[in-house]
Design a protein around this motif. Structure first.
Motif, PDB file in Angstrom:
ATOM      1  N   LYS A  87      -7.710  -4.803   3.856  1.00 25.58           N
ATOM      2  CA  LYS A  87      -8.765  -5.123   3.452  1.00 25.58           C
ATOM      3  C   LYS A  87      -8.767  -5.284   1.808  1.00 25.58           C
ATOM      4  O   LYS A  87      -8.535  -4.745   1.096  1.00 25.58           O
ATOM      5  CB  LYS A  87      -9.874  -4.095   3.709  1.00 25.58           C
ATOM      6  CG  LYS A  87     -10.017  -3.832   5.296  1.00 25.58           C
ATOM      7  CD  LYS A  87     -11.067  -2.927   5.687  1.00 25.58           C
ATOM      8  CE  LYS A  87     -11.165  -2.852   7.224  1.00 25.58           C
ATOM      9  NZ  LYS A  87     -11.940  -1.672   7.371  1.00 25.58           N
ATOM     10  N   GLY A  88      -9.772  -6.138   1.472  1.00 31.97           N
ATOM     11  CA  GLY A  88     -10.039  -6.461   0.187  1.00 31.97           C
ATOM     12  C   GLY A  88      -8.969  -7.108  -0.824  1.00 31.97           C
ATOM     13  O   GLY A  88      -8.063  -7.848  -0.213  1.00 31.97           O
ATOM     14  N   ASP A  89      -8.938  -6.765  -2.193  1.00 32.95           N
ATOM     15  CA  ASP A  89      -8.144  -7.310  -3.043  1.00 32.95           C
ATOM     16  C   ASP A  89      -6.810  -6.601  -2.792  1.00 32.95           C
ATOM     17  O   ASP A  89      -6.830  -5.406  -2.623  1.00 32.95           O
ATOM     18  CB  ASP A  89      -8.550  -7.104  -4.455  1.00 32.95           C
ATOM     19  CG  ASP A  89      -9.640  -8.094  -4.661  1.00 32.95           C
ATOM     20  OD1 ASP A  89     -10.078  -9.099  -4.144  1.00 32.95           O
ATOM     21  OD2 ASP A  89     -10.444  -7.776  -5.560  1.00 32.95           O
ATOM     22  N   LYS A  90      -5.680  -7.161  -3.003  1.00 36.95           N
ATOM     23  CA  LYS A  90      -4.658  -6.628  -2.865  1.00 36.95           C
ATOM     24  C   LYS A  90      -3.524  -6.799  -4.136  1.00 36.95           C
ATOM     25  O   LYS A  90      -3.720  -7.876  -4.821  1.00 36.95           O
ATOM     26  CB  LYS A  90      -3.771  -7.178  -1.727  1.00 36.95           C
ATOM     27  CG  LYS A  90      -4.258  -6.757  -0.615  1.00 36.95           C
ATOM     28  CD  LYS A  90      -3.770  -7.602   0.815  1.00 36.95           C
ATOM     29  CE  LYS A  90      -5.042  -8.498   0.787  1.00 36.95           C
ATOM     30  NZ  LYS A  90      -4.628  -9.448   1.935  1.00 36.95           N
ATOM     31  N   LYS A  91      -2.611  -5.820  -4.368  1.00 35.78           N
ATOM     32  CA  LYS A  91      -1.812  -6.032  -5.422  1.00 35.78           C
ATOM     33  C   LYS A  91      -0.158  -5.701  -4.785  1.00 35.78           C
ATOM     34  O   LYS A  91      -0.157  -5.079  -3.787  1.00 35.78           O
ATOM     35  CB  LYS A  91      -2.046  -5.279  -6.705  1.00 35.78           C
ATOM     36  CG  LYS A  91      -3.121  -5.532  -7.472  1.00 35.78           C
ATOM     37  CD  LYS A  91      -3.263  -4.944  -8.577  1.00 35.78           C
ATOM     38  CE  LYS A  91      -4.276  -5.533  -9.477  1.00 35.78           C
ATOM     39  NZ  LYS A  91      -4.730  -4.669 -11.008  1.00 35.78           N
ATOM     40  N   VAL A  99       5.349   6.111  -0.637  1.00 41.23           N
ATOM     41  CA  VAL A  99       4.776   7.555  -0.581  1.00 41.23           C
ATOM     42  C   VAL A  99       4.453   7.954  -1.708  1.00 41.23           C
ATOM     43  O   VAL A  99       3.248   8.567  -2.164  1.00 41.23           O
ATOM     44  CB  VAL A  99       5.977   8.346  -0.159  1.00 41.23           C
ATOM     45  CG1 VAL A  99       5.751   9.705  -0.338  1.00 41.23           C
ATOM     46  CG2 VAL A  99       6.282   7.996   1.294  1.00 41.23           C
ATOM     47  N   LYS A 100       5.101   7.559  -2.862  1.00 40.79           N
ATOM     48  CA  LYS A 100       4.575   7.665  -4.473  1.00 40.79           C
ATOM     49  C   LYS A 100       3.295   7.376  -4.772  1.00 40.79           C
ATOM     50  O   LYS A 100       2.366   7.892  -5.358  1.00 40.79           O
ATOM     51  CB  LYS A 100       5.548   7.259  -5.426  1.00 40.79           C
ATOM     52  CG  LYS A 100       6.978   7.862  -5.794  1.00 40.79           C
ATOM     53  CD  LYS A 100       7.992   7.064  -6.491  1.00 40.79           C
ATOM     54  CE  LYS A 100       7.566   6.729  -7.777  1.00 40.79           C
ATOM     55  NZ  LYS A 100       8.473   6.189  -8.473  1.00 40.79           N
ATOM     56  N   ILE A 101       2.926   5.978  -4.375  1.00 42.08           N
ATOM     57  CA  ILE A 101       1.598   5.466  -4.559  1.00 42.08           C
ATOM     58  C   ILE A 101       0.589   6.029  -3.711  1.00 42.08           C
ATOM     59  O   ILE A 101      -0.655   6.579  -4.336  1.00 42.08           O
ATOM     60  CB  ILE A 101       1.695   3.935  -4.179  1.00 42.08           C
ATOM     61  CG1 ILE A 101       2.461   3.064  -4.895  1.00 42.08           C
ATOM     62  CG2 ILE A 101       0.367   3.317  -4.133  1.00 42.08           C
ATOM     63  CD1 ILE A 101       3.041   1.737  -4.694  1.00 42.08           C
ATOM     64  N   ALA A 102       0.821   6.519  -2.474  1.00 41.90           N
ATOM     65  CA  ALA A 102      -0.311   7.251  -1.789  1.00 41.90           C
ATOM     66  C   ALA A 102      -0.374   8.239  -2.333  1.00 41.90           C
ATOM     67  O   ALA A 102      -1.631   8.843  -2.312  1.00 41.90           O
ATOM     68  CB  ALA A 102       0.543   7.430  -0.363  1.00 41.90           C
ATOM     69  N   ARG A 103       0.431   9.356  -2.705  1.00 42.11           N
ATOM     70  CA  ARG A 103       0.399  10.557  -3.371  1.00 42.11           C
ATOM     71  C   ARG A 103      -0.522  10.484  -4.623  1.00 42.11           C
ATOM     72  O   ARG A 103      -1.522  11.262  -5.051  1.00 42.11           O
ATOM     73  CB  ARG A 103       1.818  11.399  -3.569  1.00 42.11           C
ATOM     74  CG  ARG A 103       2.476  11.695  -2.298  1.00 42.11           C
ATOM     75  CD  ARG A 103       3.593  12.530  -2.764  1.00 42.11           C
ATOM     76  NE  ARG A 103       4.285  13.289  -1.527  1.00 42.11           N
ATOM     77  CZ  ARG A 103       5.483  13.710  -1.500  1.00 42.11           C
ATOM     78  NH1 ARG A 103       6.389  13.715  -2.526  1.00 42.11           N
ATOM     79  NH2 ARG A 103       5.739  14.567  -0.319  1.00 42.11           N
ATOM     80  N   VAL A 117      -5.624   1.321  -4.431  1.00 39.11           N
ATOM     81  CA  VAL A 117      -4.311   2.331  -4.143  1.00 39.11           C
ATOM     82  C   VAL A 117      -3.331   1.985  -5.128  1.00 39.11           C
ATOM     83  O   VAL A 117      -2.529   2.707  -5.790  1.00 39.11           O
ATOM     84  CB  VAL A 117      -4.174   2.183  -2.624  1.00 39.11           C
ATOM     85  CG1 VAL A 117      -2.924   2.868  -2.323  1.00 39.11           C
ATOM     86  CG2 VAL A 117      -5.266   2.614  -2.026  1.00 39.11           C
ATOM     87  N   MET A 118      -2.892   0.600  -5.005  1.00 37.52           N
ATOM     88  CA  MET A 118      -1.690   0.204  -5.776  1.00 37.52           C
ATOM     89  C   MET A 118      -1.727   0.397  -7.386  1.00 37.52           C
ATOM     90  O   MET A 118      -0.906   0.428  -8.023  1.00 37.52           O
ATOM     91  CB  MET A 118      -1.446  -1.109  -5.668  1.00 37.52           C
ATOM     92  CG  MET A 118      -1.158  -1.702  -4.121  1.00 37.52           C
ATOM     93  SD  MET A 118       0.422  -1.117  -3.581  1.00 37.52           S
ATOM     94  CE  MET A 118       1.708  -2.169  -4.565  1.00 37.52           C
ATOM     95  N   ASP A 119      -2.995   0.505  -7.803  1.00 35.96           N
ATOM     96  CA  ASP A 119      -3.131   0.836  -9.044  1.00 35.96           C
ATOM     97  C   ASP A 119      -3.326   2.259  -9.628  1.00 35.96           C
ATOM     98  O   ASP A 119      -3.326   2.651 -10.930  1.00 35.96           O
ATOM     99  CB  ASP A 119      -4.488  -0.081  -9.631  1.00 35.96           C
ATOM    100  CG  ASP A 119      -4.133  -1.313 -10.031  1.00 35.96           C
ATOM    101  OD1 ASP A 119      -3.031  -1.727 -10.183  1.00 35.96           O
ATOM    102  OD2 ASP A 119      -5.417  -1.786 -10.309  1.00 35.96           O
ATOM    103  N   ALA A 120      -3.100   3.058  -8.784  1.00 34.51           N
ATOM    104  CA  ALA A 120      -3.115   4.555  -8.858  1.00 34.51           C
ATOM    105  C   ALA A 120      -1.948   5.055  -9.868  1.00 34.51           C
ATOM    106  O   ALA A 120      -2.402   5.909 -10.799  1.00 34.51           O
ATOM    107  CB  ALA A 120      -3.034   5.462  -7.505  1.00 34.51           C
ATOM    108  N   PRO A 121      -0.598   4.699  -9.658  1.00 31.44           N
ATOM    109  CA  PRO A 121       0.048   5.162 -10.487  1.00 31.44           C
ATOM    110  C   PRO A 121       0.040   4.581 -11.997  1.00 31.44           C
ATOM    111  O   PRO A 121      -0.396   3.602 -12.206  1.00 31.44           O
ATOM    112  CB  PRO A 121       1.638   4.564  -9.915  1.00 31.44           C
ATOM    113  CG  PRO A 121       1.324   4.447  -8.460  1.00 31.44           C
ATOM    114  CD  PRO A 121      -0.189   3.929  -8.474  1.00 31.44           C
ATOM    115  N   ALA A 122       0.558   5.526 -13.072  1.00 30.20           N
ATOM    116  CA  ALA A 122       0.397   5.158 -14.203  1.00 30.20           C
ATOM    117  C   ALA A 122       1.254   4.069 -14.697  1.00 30.20           C
ATOM    118  O   ALA A 122       2.531   4.026 -14.018  1.00 30.20           O
ATOM    119  CB  ALA A 122       0.440   6.262 -15.423  1.00 30.20           C
ATOM    120  N   PRO A 123       1.193   3.271 -15.672  1.00 30.20           N
ATOM    121  CA  PRO A 123       2.121   2.226 -16.193  1.00 30.20           C
ATOM    122  C   PRO A 123       3.497   2.921 -16.401  1.00 30.20           C
ATOM    123  O   PRO A 123       3.534   4.064 -17.047  1.00 30.20           O
ATOM    124  CB  PRO A 123       1.705   1.526 -17.564  1.00 30.20           C
ATOM    125  CG  PRO A 123       0.277   1.580 -17.354  1.00 30.20           C
ATOM    126  CD  PRO A 123      -0.075   2.988 -16.532  1.00 30.20           C
TER     127      PRO A 123
END
Length: 423
Positions: free
Chosen positions: A99-103, A118-122, A284-290
């Motif tokens: 759903k919605g915008d994706k990356k 898993v890293k992204i989900a956490r 969700v995909m943007d949760a981890p830091a650069p």
């Protein structure tokens, strides 16, 4: 050069942990055919374990890679980026169900894609636990092993697995399972073992690969989505083996009425070149830091070029429709043998992701499945077995296989099954 001579060198040079199914050594390949070091021809119904949906050396894929080689082969996208990486991400974002915008991000292997999901989900949920299913296969890295629901050969001898990984039964009616039993077990897991408010993600294969080509029922996926929504859990679809037209859709989740939050991809994404991806909801995909995601070889320029060409081929040659046609023909052919081959207990699979399961009496028979595989190899047809019990033969021919070669392969398969009965 003789196969036996090379095999002797392999046994001296390579770790026995790298299991090898055959002792034939590839010399060249084209579409659905392989010729070995001695000049023997084989029809390839393995595709390097579901990597070659577009066949060996598809001309458009080879041309794209050759063009890329003439430009550059490596910069590391995190150091000096390149446009076709961005273009491929845009294309996956447009086609992956969510759903919605994706990356997207690109890595190198399916196991890496799972690890990063898993890293992204956490990171996105602030939670640690992950739930997977019995019979699942998610890779050979430590998190991949922990998520995998099959002990031998993937977990045996490797010690303790990462914590906060739990398993629920996958619904396989043939082996006494059901959607109701699986959902009841998952709810009981939340009462007995892990608070659902600690669960970051549930990861599931829409069609189990190594586990036996069992397709997740639509009702099961709908209920999983509901449980995830109820408890704030992310749903990860592992499409490493099911993606890119294999099931008659670009992605197997398109067969369901629900959408995942994250999708992992690899194998046929780049037509034989190492490339994997994770695509999901943008927030969700943007949760981890650069810097938290990536890898030196992640999104190799050669793999990216190949993947863009693979998507072109799937679209231009109508491979989703062709997968449905080939799969229907294969299943019909196998069904015609059921009366004379009582060992056949099930024929299944969406699109061209098909399998046949064998029993002796009422018990799974890995011996019969292996006899079929061996008889087929002797006749020049490459097959793979799978399943928790090892009693399933799976079919992963290139979707681009020529009609006449496919007809020839069906004849070899039929002869092999008959020969296995008399062996």
């Amino acid at each position: 050069m003789q196969n036996a001579a090379i095999e002797s060198r392999r046994q001296s040079a390579l770790s026995r942990g790298v299991g090898v199914m055959t002792q034939i050594y590839a010399d060249r390949a084209e579409n659905a055919e392989i010729w070995d070091a001695e000049g023997n021809r084989y029809i390839d119904f393995a595709s390097g374990i579901a990597v070659l949906n577009t066949g060996h050396r598809h001309p458009k894929v080879i041309a794209a890679v050759k063009d890329q080689i003439d430009r550059f082969t490596h910069t590391c996208h995190q150091v000096v980026p390149y446009e076709n990486y961005v273009r491929l991400a845009e294309r996956l974002n447009a086609m992956v169900p969510a759903k919605g915008d994706k990356k997207s991000i690109f890595v190198t292997t399916g196991a890496e894609a799972v690890e990063n999901a898993v890293k992204i989900a956490r990171a996105a949920t602030g939670r640690q636990a992950v739930v997977a299913f019995t019979g699942a296969f998610h890779g050979r890295t430590f998190m991949g092993m922990a998520l995998t629901g099959k002990v031998v050969p993937y977990k045996v001898g490797f010690g303790g697995m990462p914590g906060d990984v739990f398993h629920a039964p996958f619904p396989v009616p043939l082996h006494g399972g059901s959607v109701e039993k699986s959902i009841d077990a998952l709810n009981y897991l939340f009462k007995a073992d892990v608070d659902p408010k600690r669960v970051a993600a549930i990861i599931v294969e829409p069609v189990q690969g190594e586990g036996g080509f069992y397709e997740a029922p639509r009702e099961f996926m709908t209920k999983l989505r509901g449980i995830c929504d109820e408890h704030g859990i992310l749903l990860i679809a592992d499409e490493v083996q099911t993606g890119f037209a294999r099931t008659g859709k670009m992605f197997a989740m398109e067969h369901h009425d629900v959408q995942p939050d994250l999708t992992t991809m690899a194998k046929s994404l780049a037509g034989g070149f190492p490339l994997a991806a994770v695509t999901g909801r943008a927030e969700v995909m943007d949760a981890p830091a650069p810097g938290g995601l990536g890898g030196t070889y992640g999104g190799s320029p050669l793999g990216i070029a190949a993947a863009n060409a693979v998507i072109d081929v799937i679209e231009e040659e109508g491979l989703c429709d062709r997968a449905n046609q080939l799969g229907a023909r294969l299943k019909q052919h196998l069904a015609s043998l059921r009366d004379e081959v009582p060992e056949i207990v099930d024929i299944r699979g969406p699109g061209f992701m098909n399998a046949v399961e064998f029993n002796k009496g009422d018990k799974p028979s890995a011996d019969f499945a292996n006899k079929v595989r061996t008889e087929a190899l002797n006749r020049g047809l490459l097959l793979l077995t799978c399943g928790v019990y090892g009693n399933v033969v799976r079919f992963l021919s290139p979707i681009t296989i020529q009609d006449e070669v496919f007809t020839e392969a069906l004849g070899k398969l039929e002869d092999s099954i008959r020969a296995a009965r008399s062996a």
